[in-house]
Design a protein around this motif. Sequence first.
Motif, short mmCIF file in Angstrom:
data_model
loop_
_atom_site.label_atom_id
_atom_site.label_comp_id
_atom_site.label_asym_id
_atom_site.label_seq_id
_atom_site.Cartn_x
_atom_site.Cartn_y
_atom_site.Cartn_z
N ASP A 79 0.93 -1.32 -0.06
CA ASP A 79 0.00 0.12 0.01
C ASP A 79 1.00 1.42 0.06
O ASP A 79 2.23 1.39 0.49
CB ASP A 79 -0.96 -0.05 1.31
CG ASP A 79 -0.36 -0.61 2.53
OD1 ASP A 79 0.77 -0.64 2.49
OD2 ASP A 79 -1.08 -0.96 3.47
N CYS A 104 1.66 5.09 9.04
CA CYS A 104 1.13 3.61 9.13
C CYS A 104 2.38 2.77 8.51
O CYS A 104 2.42 1.44 8.23
CB CYS A 104 0.05 3.19 8.35
SG CYS A 104 -0.78 1.64 9.18
N HIS A 106 3.44 2.76 5.23
CA HIS A 106 3.15 2.49 3.95
C HIS A 106 4.44 2.74 3.11
O HIS A 106 4.49 2.32 2.07
CB HIS A 106 1.81 2.76 3.38
CG HIS A 106 0.60 2.32 4.28
ND1 HIS A 106 -0.71 2.53 3.86
CD2 HIS A 106 0.67 1.73 5.16
CE1 HIS A 106 -1.40 1.91 4.82
NE2 HIS A 106 -0.59 1.30 5.63
N GLU A 138 -5.68 2.66 1.16
CA GLU A 138 -5.90 1.49 2.18
C GLU A 138 -6.39 2.22 3.44
O GLU A 138 -7.30 1.44 3.91
CB GLU A 138 -4.47 1.02 2.46
CG GLU A 138 -4.64 -0.47 3.26
CD GLU A 138 -5.19 -0.35 4.64
OE1 GLU A 138 -5.90 -0.95 5.16
OE2 GLU A 138 -4.67 0.61 5.49
N GLU A 139 -6.22 3.37 3.88
CA GLU A 139 -6.59 3.92 4.97
C GLU A 139 -8.21 4.41 4.81
O GLU A 139 -8.29 5.70 4.92
CB GLU A 139 -5.67 5.00 5.50
CG GLU A 139 -4.16 4.52 5.87
CD GLU A 139 -4.01 3.65 7.15
OE1 GLU A 139 -5.03 3.46 7.78
OE2 GLU A 139 -3.05 3.45 7.47
N HIS A 165 2.61 -6.14 6.50
CA HIS A 165 2.61 -4.96 7.26
C HIS A 165 3.43 -5.03 8.50
O HIS A 165 3.78 -5.91 9.07
CB HIS A 165 1.12 -4.98 7.93
CG HIS A 165 0.73 -3.02 8.19
ND1 HIS A 165 1.25 -2.69 8.86
CD2 HIS A 165 -0.16 -2.55 7.59
CE1 HIS A 165 1.15 -1.28 8.95
NE2 HIS A 165 -0.02 -1.38 7.97
ZN LIG Z 1 -1.48 0.25 7.38
#
Ligand SMILES: [Zn+2]
Length: 387
Positions: A79, A104, A106, A138-139, A165
């Motif tokens: 992502d 996050c 990514h 993705e978020e 992830h």
């Molecule tokens: Zn994430």
Amino acid sequence: MPVKNRFAELQAEITEWRRDMHEHPEILFETHRTSALVAEKLKEFGCDEIVTGIGRTGVVGVIKGKSDSAGKVIGLRADMDALPILEATGLDYASKTDGAMHACGHDGHTAMLLGAAKYLAETRNFDGSVVVIFQPAEEGGGGGKEMCDDGMMDRWGIQEVYGMHNWPGQPVGAFAIRPGAFFAATDTFDIAFEGKGGHAAKPHETIDTTVMTAQAVLALQTIASRNADPVDQIVVSVTSFETSSNAHNVIPQKVQLKGTVRTMSRAMRDLAETRIKDVCAGVATTFGGSVDVDYNRGYPVMVNSEEQTEFAADVARSVSGQCEDAPLVMGGEDFAFMLEERPGAYILVGNGDTAMVHHPEYNFNDEAIPAGCSWWAEIVEKRMPAA
Ligand SMILES: [Zn+2]
Ligand SMILES: [Zn+2]
């Protein structure tokens, strides 16, 4: 086999890509700069096919192996999007965009998959094809779903799909995975109660929406505690309570609630939707008001396939010597849509002792790069071994 030597060599270069993306975060489907950078790198690596604009700003690259005796095709997905958070890391490569941040990791996911693509295009030591998938949004935007809706799986004949992830609190480069349900279905609700507004000193002439809605908030908590089987996971959280008046002396005409539901099975998801509607309707009737419930289904439960999970765990153990059983995660993951279309597995790679994802002081750990890249490459070389 530990991490591949090539990734130890490439780590500095991959780190540079990662930090460049960190400095230029983009939210949801607005990953224009990142997508262009990904497409440019894939071209530089000599990928056989590069297509942009899948799922709006998603990018797909194809790398063919030395041979293709059985027509095998594996999809690897990263992502690319950031979060609407004001960064507080103080890093010299911190976000240059106010209110956007790679909180996050990514940026790390995209850099690691690019690193793997570079290696796979150099070596091509496999029998079949690899499809590298770079998704936006993705978020919360469902970019993975949009890529699927654009026919990605059929267009490239993808047979299995893998995702990764980073995970703070887990030793750097150590892996964790679980078969079956892994990340939760994430739904939201908007509830509007209506009564009869009026003077706060004359409650008998009103239908008080504040009292009515307060009862509903408490009653909604009984879905998890009284309706759900205690061994099944469910979260029902009311997160916003907004009345139509700000005054001390007015009983508001309307009150609006917002919240989220997290579940790990279709049955629990159905139960939550039905009970939220029934509880609110019952409360409204009791107090003489009315209610409108809007239940919105978001990402489905993310389910790892048994066989691919076992294989992914074996590869993880061969890379870092460690692969723990991961706990259930009540957060959501857009990769769920890809796993609904094809068998596959999603793994966590340790980010070390850092702030949690979505925290303003979080940062992806570049020391995880060799392990992450090696896992991608080994998935391909072991699942589709060269003759
Ligand atoms: Zn994430
Ligand atoms: Zn996130």
